[in-house]
Design an enzyme around this catalytic site. Structure first.
Site, mmCIF file in Angstrom:
data_model
loop_
_atom_site.group_PDB
_atom_site.id
_atom_site.type_symbol
_atom_site.label_atom_id
_atom_site.label_comp_id
_atom_site.label_asym_id
_atom_site.label_seq_id
_atom_site.Cartn_x
_atom_site.Cartn_y
_atom_site.Cartn_z
ATOM 1 N N SER A 140 30.775 34.933 43.324
ATOM 2 C CA SER A 140 30.610 35.127 44.764
ATOM 3 C C SER A 140 29.339 35.922 44.997
ATOM 4 C CB SER A 140 31.808 35.899 45.335
ATOM 5 O OG SER A 140 31.562 36.348 46.658
ATOM 6 N N TYR A 153 38.088 42.694 44.985
ATOM 7 C CA TYR A 153 37.618 41.301 44.927
ATOM 8 C C TYR A 153 36.183 41.233 44.432
ATOM 9 C CZ TYR A 153 35.793 36.818 46.555
ATOM 10 O OH TYR A 153 35.170 35.598 46.625
#
Length: 262
Positions: A140, A153
């Site tokens: 990401s 995350y």
């Protein structure tokens, strides 16, 4: 010549569907895996009819401790051996770290870190033994920076980025390993994680189809990693030169204010 087979995790929605579509266009047989079978069966039927490829569906919950081992065992029992693995499955939690439910946090870390590690180790070892294969890890843009309210995350995706870039060197030349780092996309991530995108984030969004194509093109060109999209590439580059504390504070001001306003 027999078609090669690609395994895609998180194949029931969003980016996973885009990966399946793109790989089917490229002529790969597919193994689709996610928790729910119904959406994958619908996708499998369409891809078989549209592209003439074989598509196997194997449900698995990779957020559970034995999820990855169970998936590998199920595919072995069916005689399915992928030469391409797309580690796409992942979830996020958007909230203050200390307010996140411990069970959900543990499940996220199992899925984003441990399952990715186990699948990569197992299939990487097998690909090395037969002399070839490709593994795509989906990280990401958050992997490049500390991300308050997405702290665990972002940290899990930083692990994926570091792992993949190291394995790109370690497993070469037999096994090609590439890391794809998307920015914001219009998928189900918002609803699942509680993330509230800013207007700027929404303007920079790429479609899952575009992101999947960028990732697979980079994988088959043998490159180590790619950030999808010009704006996201610039953001990752800026994150490398600015103080990390400054980046974290600015991100917190932006995302915190947006979440408070929602």
């Amino acid at each position: 010549m027999a078609r090669e087979t690609a395994l895609i995790t998180g194949a029931s929605s969003g980016l996973g569907i885009a990966f399946a579509e793109d790989l089917a266009k490229r002529g790969y047989n597919l193994i689709l895996s996610a928790r729910g079978a119904a959406a994958m069966e619908t996708l499998a039927s369409r891809l078989r009819e549209q592209y003439g490829v074989d598509v196997a569906v194997q449900p698995a919950d990779l957020s559970q401790p034995q999820g990855a081992a169970g998936l590998i065992a199920a595919l072995d029992e069916r005689g399915l051996s992928p030469s391409v693995v797309v580690n796409n499955a992942g979830i996020g939690l958007n909230d203050r770290f200390i307010d996140q439910h411990p069970d959900r946090l543990t499940a996220m870390l199992h899925l984003n870190i441990l399952a990715v590690t186990e699948l990569t180790r197992c299939y990487g070892q097998r690909m090395d033994a037969v002399g070839g294969g490709h593994i795509l890890l989906v990280a990401s843009l958050a992997a490049y920076m500390p991300a308050p309210l997405l702290a665990a995350y972002a940290a899990s995706k930083a692990y994926v980025l570091s792992l993949g870039e190291a394995l790109h060197v370690e497993l070469a030349p037999k096994v090609g390993v590439t890391v794809l780092s998307p920015g914001y996309m219009n998928t189900g991530f918002d609803a699942a994680s509680g993330f509230q995108p800013t207007p700027m984030t929404q303007r920079s969004a790429l479609s899952p189809e575009k992101v999947a194509g960028i990732g697979l093109d980079t994988l088959f060109k043998g490159k180590s990693s790619v950030v999808a999209g010009t704006a996201n590439t610039l953001a990752a580059a800026v994150a490398k030169v600015l103080p990390r504390d400054f980046i974290a504070r600015q991100a917190y001001k932006t995302t915190g204010a947006q979440n408070d306003a929602s």
